[in-house]
Design a protein around this motif. Structure first.
Motif, PDB file in Angstrom:
ATOM      1  N   ALA A   1       0.859  -1.189   0.000  1.00 46.60           N
ATOM      2  CA  ALA A   1       0.000   0.000   0.000  1.00 46.60           C
ATOM      3  C   ALA A   1       0.896   1.240   0.000  1.00 46.60           C
ATOM      4  N   TRP A   2       0.384   2.314  -0.597  1.00 53.73           N
ATOM      5  CA  TRP A   2       1.130   3.572  -0.718  1.00 53.73           C
ATOM      6  C   TRP A   2       0.528   4.616   0.210  1.00 53.73           C
ATOM      7  N   CYS A   3       1.438   5.400   0.805  1.00 52.92           N
ATOM      8  CA  CYS A   3       0.995   6.483   1.681  1.00 52.92           C
ATOM      9  C   CYS A   3       1.498   7.810   1.129  1.00 52.92           C
ATOM     10  N   MET A   4       0.573   8.756   0.924  1.00 50.99           N
ATOM     11  CA  MET A   4       0.967  10.065   0.386  1.00 50.99           C
ATOM     12  C   MET A   4       1.696  10.897   1.429  1.00 50.99           C
ATOM     13  N   GLU A   5       1.348  10.723   2.707  1.00 46.05           N
ATOM     14  CA  GLU A   5       1.995  11.454   3.804  1.00 46.05           C
ATOM     15  C   GLU A   5       2.243  10.481   4.950  1.00 46.05           C
ATOM     16  N   PRO A   6       3.312   9.692   4.858  1.00 46.90           N
ATOM     17  CA  PRO A   6       3.540   8.675   5.889  1.00 46.90           C
ATOM     18  C   PRO A   6       3.930   9.281   7.225  1.00 46.90           C
ATOM     19  N   LEU A   7       3.447   8.672   8.301  1.00 44.45           N
ATOM     20  CA  LEU A   7       3.833   9.035   9.673  1.00 44.45           C
ATOM     21  C   LEU A   7       4.872   8.007  10.106  1.00 44.45           C
ATOM     22  N   TYR A   8       6.151   8.352   9.930  1.00 40.19           N
ATOM     23  CA  TYR A   8       7.219   7.375  10.126  1.00 40.19           C
ATOM     24  C   TYR A   8       7.522   7.155  11.603  1.00 40.19           C
ATOM     25  N   PRO A   9       7.745   5.901  12.025  1.00 43.50           N
ATOM     26  CA  PRO A   9       8.375   5.666  13.322  1.00 43.50           C
ATOM     27  C   PRO A   9       9.864   5.985  13.209  1.00 43.50           C
ATOM     28  N   LEU A  10      10.456   6.437  14.272  1.00 40.33           N
ATOM     29  CA  LEU A  10      11.856   6.872  14.240  1.00 40.33           C
ATOM     30  C   LEU A  10      12.795   5.685  14.127  1.00 40.33           C
TER      31      LEU A  10
ATOM     32  N   CYS B   1      -4.225   9.623  -7.067  1.00 46.02           N
ATOM     33  CA  CYS B   1      -3.460  10.810  -6.709  1.00 46.02           C
ATOM     34  C   CYS B   1      -2.471  11.238  -7.789  1.00 46.02           C
ATOM     35  N   SER B   2      -2.285  10.377  -8.842  1.00 52.69           N
ATOM     36  CA  SER B   2      -1.379  10.733  -9.924  1.00 52.69           C
ATOM     37  C   SER B   2      -2.020  11.713 -10.906  1.00 52.69           C
ATOM     38  N   SER B   3      -3.327  11.867 -10.793  1.00 54.05           N
ATOM     39  CA  SER B   3      -4.023  12.787 -11.695  1.00 54.05           C
ATOM     40  C   SER B   3      -3.784  14.238 -11.262  1.00 54.05           C
ATOM     41  N   LYS B   4      -3.605  15.111 -12.245  1.00 58.27           N
ATOM     42  CA  LYS B   4      -3.366  16.535 -11.949  1.00 58.27           C
ATOM     43  C   LYS B   4      -4.565  17.193 -11.303  1.00 58.27           C
ATOM     44  N   THR B   5      -5.708  16.558 -11.405  1.00 60.10           N
ATOM     45  CA  THR B   5      -6.919  17.139 -10.794  1.00 60.10           C
ATOM     46  C   THR B   5      -7.095  16.718  -9.341  1.00 60.10           C
ATOM     47  N   HIS B   6      -6.231  15.813  -8.863  1.00 60.41           N
ATOM     48  CA  HIS B   6      -6.357  15.350  -7.479  1.00 60.41           C
ATOM     49  C   HIS B   6      -5.881  16.449  -6.526  1.00 60.41           C
ATOM     50  N   PRO B   7      -6.550  16.620  -5.374  1.00 64.79           N
ATOM     51  CA  PRO B   7      -6.177  17.698  -4.432  1.00 64.79           C
ATOM     52  C   PRO B   7      -4.740  17.635  -3.943  1.00 64.79           C
ATOM     53  N   SER B   8      -4.140  16.415  -3.888  1.00 63.87           N
ATOM     54  CA  SER B   8      -2.768  16.286  -3.378  1.00 63.87           C
ATOM     55  C   SER B   8      -1.718  16.627  -4.427  1.00 63.87           C
ATOM     56  N   TYR B   9      -2.115  16.793  -5.663  1.00 62.61           N
ATOM     57  CA  TYR B   9      -1.156  17.069  -6.742  1.00 62.61           C
ATOM     58  C   TYR B   9      -0.775  18.546  -6.699  1.00 62.61           C
ATOM     59  N   VAL B  10       0.552  18.843  -6.567  1.00 67.76           N
ATOM     60  CA  VAL B  10       1.040  20.241  -6.471  1.00 67.76           C
ATOM     61  C   VAL B  10       2.111  20.443  -7.543  1.00 67.76           C
ATOM     62  N   PRO B  11       1.858  21.266  -8.557  1.00 68.13           N
ATOM     63  CA  PRO B  11       2.900  21.554  -9.567  1.00 68.13           C
ATOM     64  C   PRO B  11       3.949  22.513  -9.003  1.00 68.13           C
TER      65      PRO B  11
ATOM     66  N   ASP C   1       7.031  18.431  -9.692  1.00 68.32           N
ATOM     67  CA  ASP C   1       5.668  18.368  -9.172  1.00 68.32           C
ATOM     68  C   ASP C   1       5.587  17.348  -8.034  1.00 68.32           C
ATOM     69  N   LEU C   2       4.777  17.679  -7.034  1.00 67.29           N
ATOM     70  CA  LEU C   2       4.536  16.770  -5.921  1.00 67.29           C
ATOM     71  C   LEU C   2       3.342  15.885  -6.289  1.00 67.29           C
ATOM     72  N   LYS C   3       3.626  14.622  -6.501  1.00 69.85           N
ATOM     73  CA  LYS C   3       2.586  13.696  -6.951  1.00 69.85           C
ATOM     74  C   LYS C   3       2.547  12.507  -6.013  1.00 69.85           C
ATOM     75  N   CYS C   4       1.395  12.285  -5.382  1.00 73.94           N
ATOM     76  CA  CYS C   4       1.209  11.176  -4.430  1.00 73.94           C
ATOM     77  C   CYS C   4       2.225  11.245  -3.290  1.00 73.94           C
ATOM     78  N   GLY C   5       2.668  12.465  -2.935  1.00 78.38           N
ATOM     79  CA  GLY C   5       3.562  12.635  -1.804  1.00 78.38           C
ATOM     80  C   GLY C   5       5.028  12.571  -2.146  1.00 78.38           C
ATOM     81  N   VAL C   6       5.410  12.332  -3.390  1.00 84.11           N
ATOM     82  CA  VAL C   6       6.814  12.298  -3.793  1.00 84.11           C
ATOM     83  C   VAL C   6       7.006  13.213  -4.998  1.00 84.11           C
ATOM     84  N   CYS C   7       8.249  13.605  -5.199  1.00 83.29           N
ATOM     85  CA  CYS C   7       8.567  14.568  -6.249  1.00 83.29           C
ATOM     86  C   CYS C   7       8.787  13.887  -7.588  1.00 83.29           C
ATOM     87  N   THR C   8       8.171  14.456  -8.606  1.00 83.15           N
ATOM     88  CA  THR C   8       8.452  14.075  -9.993  1.00 83.15           C
ATOM     89  C   THR C   8       9.222  15.244 -10.600  1.00 83.15           C
ATOM     90  N   CYS C   9      10.540  15.044 -10.762  1.00 80.52           N
ATOM     91  CA  CYS C   9      11.427  16.157 -11.092  1.00 80.52           C
ATOM     92  C   CYS C   9      11.336  16.536 -12.570  1.00 80.52           C
TER      93      CYS C   9
END
Length: 803
Positions: free
Chosen positions: A38-47, A445-455, A465-473
């Motif tokens: 499963a993929w997490c757009m904003e993971p809450l990592y344990p240290l 979340c890979s769609s440009k119309t998704h709220p999490s997508y940030v160009p 662009d920030l896509k699904c929580g990671v950068c597409t350079c």
């Protein structure tokens, strides 16, 4: 102490995550294409133990740690929705034998789903029967029989289904040398009363008017050709693909009866007449096209017959030589849904019996198939417990079968397809279950119309662009935050590009850019070089039969990742044990071996087991014979323990063929069995395997011991003694006679060798002695008393010794 335990737990959790393979996926699409991830757009990592955050967005979907909020987690769920589920129907125009009829299914790549549906063989299912006959002159007798029996054939089939149609066509061969004489007279009249030769002719399209069928068969004239093989393949192809001309119905069972007394021309034979264009498997609108295109190949006939749901019955005239039968028997094995039988010239009803017997085989045997592509894998199973998965035998009208189709999406659909349609149906029937399958390979979340997508996101250094929580350079930038410029490189960066234990930058297969390896592109589009240090590729795995990973898996960093059901370093081993279980048995390799790569490896101990299923043993009793003995005794002779007890399930998997003699079968590994029953009678039977079907043959009687006849034994002993005495007397008499004759012959020989007269006795000595006078011729001067003798003979004096 608590702190140490907490740090250890965190370290264990992180190491567990990194050991699953999910964490290596760099974007959302790659992650969800692993069925357990499963993929997490904003993971809450344990240290980590050092206090840093592990950089991973992809984990096991059943991870129990609070690593991601539910709203940020991307894990597509599979599901099934029934779109059409009408009840079974005997409607002659639109019969329904499969339930439900339409389903929509959503699956992730690699995920399996067991889809359950039902099949019911309905009454009066429509049947189309098209009869193709070889009308060369030698078939005239069989044409006349068909004309006489046309009405009876229709009546016989009407007893099975009221919705029956019948058609008739014929063939000779391509009208060109060397197949047919092109002499003008021979073309018009190849034989007395014959019609001109032709390739294929449709005399009557499918119709319910059976009298019209009889009339057309009677009116059809025979013809002639030159060579022995006929152009039957052209006729079969045209009868299948010319749907409108023949009038095949969609909702019907299609039977094509092919009758001939000769062998067939195959693809390539057309070159003898200068025909080099391959057959196009289309309906010919002009007779000249038979001389434009070659004969079809066997694979073409198999393909069009399967695509058009045609059951072919090869009705071959019985000949004294075996080559014709062997040719069509082999041909039938290479064409799906086809059967083979022989026509008997002495039995006019043989054509009806042959069609009826083969129709029953077709109807009573149900096998499910699908038109799935390589991306979708489908396997069938059923409740009928058949040795062949997805096939049920002895299916009766009205019987409901529960079928399970195990559907697995092996790959994402090509060309951006969202879904594909797969048809599940009984073999050689049109109506079935339509399944729309959606393979879940895209992340919303890979769609440009998704709220999490940030160009041009701040998190991506305004260089991606920030896509699904990671950068597409953007082009020329890379790095987790697009912080690297591909044109800049430092010595520190180069150190980060060298794998531990190596001295090559990027393993020699890439360039170091901003502390990160940029791997070279392979010359082949399908070959890839990848990995943190370019140490991996997808083409250096082991091959089997010239195929990478045997064609059953993907090569990932030198290791084959096999498809479900296969294993081994080259995916060469089939994990299924189906082929290691003898038909009618439930034990793997007869419990005398292990299943390796779908084949039995038998134990080689003191018993030395052998055979396909390790069922044979030279130094021990026949295991399979003992296993089958009670079932055979019950089914073949209606005797034994199962006459009073309920036979087990494995007894229902076969019916022994009872015959007067158990002949050997060429090319079959027939196992002979001789079993002694409780009455000390011997049962003789044998068994072999036809594909995965157990075939058992039994002698029609047991061989039982006969009780001794006492009077016969006494009479035999007395007679034997008398005969022995007579023989001894004869031998003694012969011996003595021979001995006496030898002695007498010896006496005669000695008698002949005597040197004296028969009247003389060599032992006799007479009483008189004769001697010469010593004084005879003595000088006178010595004689005191001279005597003058006038005789010329000497004086002889005889003294009587007795005196």
């Amino acid at each position: 102490m608590f702190t140490l335990i907490f740090i250890f737990f965190c370290a264990y959790s992180v190491n567990t995550v990194f050991s699953t393979g999910c964490e290596s996926k760099g974007n959302c699409e790659e992650c969800i294409q692993e069925v357990d991830c499963a993929w997490c757009m904003e993971p809450l990592y344990p240290l980590n133990p050092d206090g840093s955050k592990p950089q991973t967005h992809c984990r096991l979907k059943n991870d129990t740690t609070k690593w991601c909020r539910d709203a940020s987690k991307v894990s597509p769920k599979s599901g099934m929705r029934i779109l059409q589920d009408l009840p079974f129907s005997n409607d002659t125009d639109n019969p329904l034998q499969v339930k439900p009829q339409r389903i929509k299914l959503a699956l992730r790549k690699g995920e399996k789903y067991e889809l359950k549906f039902q099949y019911k063989s309905t009454e009066n299912y429509p049947v189309d029967l098209y009869y193709i006959m070889d009308l060369s002159h030698s078939m005239k007798e069989y044409k006349d029989d068909l004309a006489r029996l046309g009405s009876k054939l229709a009546e016989t089939m009407r007893n099975i289904t009221t919705n029956f149609k019948l058609g008739f066509g014929s063939f000779i061969d391509k009208v060109e040398l060397p197949f047919v004489s092109t002499n003008e007279k021979k073309l018009k009249n190849p034989c007395p009363g014959c019609a001109s030769p032709y390739s294929f002719k449709n005399h009557l399209s499918l119709t319910s008017n059976y009298e019209e069928f009889v009339g057309n068969v009677k009116a059809a004239k025979v013809s002639g050709n030159l060579d022995s093989p006929e152009g039957g393949f052209d006729a079969i192809m045209q009868a299948i693909v010319c749907k409108e001309t023949i009038r095949w119905r969609k909702q019907a069972r299609h039977l094509l009866v092919f009758s001939t007394d000769a062998e067939f021309h195959i693809a390539g034979d057309g070159k003898l007449a200068g025909v080099i264009e391959p057959n196009i498997a289309k309906c010919y609108t002009d007779d000249s096209e038979y001389l434009k295109y070659d004969y079809p190949s066997v694979s073409q006939l198999n393909y069009v017959a399967e695509e058009n749901n045609i059951n072919i019955i090869f009705a071959i005239v019985k000949k004294p030589y075996a080559s014709l039968k062997e040719s069509y028997a082999t041909l039938s094995k290479h064409i799906k849904n086809s059967n083979f039988g022989e026509l008997n010239s002495r039995d006019a009803n043989s054509v009806i019996n042959l069609i009826l017997d083969n129709y029953k085989k077709i109807v009573q045997s149900v096998k499910f198939t699908s038109n799935s592509t390589s991306e979708i894998d489908i396997k069938f199973s059923s409740t009928c417990k058949s040795p062949i998965p997805g096939r049920c035998n002895n299916v009766h009208i009205g019987e409901v079968l529960d079928i399970t189709a195990t559907i697995q999406a092996r790959e994402c659909l090509p060309d951006g397809q969202k879904s594909t349609f797969v048809y599940l149906k009984p073999e050689a029937l049109h109506q079935g279950l339509m399944v729309e399958i959606e393979v879940l390979c895209d992340c919303p979340c890979s769609s440009k119309t998704h709220p999490s997508y940030v160009p041009n996101a701040k998190e991506c250094s305004r260089q991606g662009d920030l896509k699904c929580g990671v950068c597409t350079c953007s082009e020329g930038r890379f790095g987790r935050n697009c912080q690297c410029d591909s044109s800049i490189s430092t010595s520190e960066d180069i150190k980060n590009c060298i794998m531990e234990g190596s001295n090559e930058i990027c393993s020699g297969f890439g360039k170091c850019q901003c502390g990160k390896c940029e791997c070279d592109s392979s010359s082949s589009r399908d070959e890839k070089i990848y990995g943190q240090y370019c140490q991996c590729n997808n083409y250096s795995c082991k091959k089997e039969n010239g195929l990478l990973c045997s064609g059953r898996g993907k090569c990932n960093c030198g290791v084959c990742e096999c498809q479900a059901g296969y294993s081994g370093d080259a995916c060469q081993c089939e994990e299924s044990t189906t082929n290691c279980i003898a038909p009618g048995s439930d034990s793997i390799c007869s419990n005398h071996g292990s299943c390796v790569c779908g084949q039995c490896e038998c134990k080689m101990d003191e018993n030395r087991y052998s055979g396909k299923y390790c069922e044979d043993c030279i130094s021990c009793p026949a295991q399979r014979c003992e296993e089958l003995r009670h079932c055979v005794e019950y089914k073949a002779y209606n005797e034994g323990v199962y006459k009073t007890e309920t036979p087990p399930n494995n007894c229902t998997n076969f019916n022994p063929e009872v015959s007067k003699k158990l002949d050997d079968i060429p090319d079959k590994d027939v196992k002979k069995c001789r079993i002694l029953d409780g009455n000390r009678c011997i049962m003789n039977f044998d068994y072999y395997y036809e594909e995965r079907t157990l075939i058992v043959r039994a002698l029609d009687h047991k061989v039982c011991p006969v009780p001794p006849n006492v009077l016969a034994w006494i009479a035999g002993v007395v007679t034997s003694i008398l005969l022995a005495g007579i023989v001894m007397l004869i031998v003694w008499k012969v011996f003595t006679t021979i001995h006496d004759r030898r002695e007498y012959a010896k006496f005669e020989n000695e008698k002949k060798a005597l040197k004296w007269h028969n009247s003389e006795n060599p032992l006799y000595r007479g009483a008189t002695t004769t001697f010469a006078n010593p004084s005879y011729n003595r000088p006178t001067s010595f004689s005191p008393d001279p005597v003058i003798s006038t005789s010329s003979e000497p004086d002889i004096h005889v003294l009587d010794e007795d005196k």
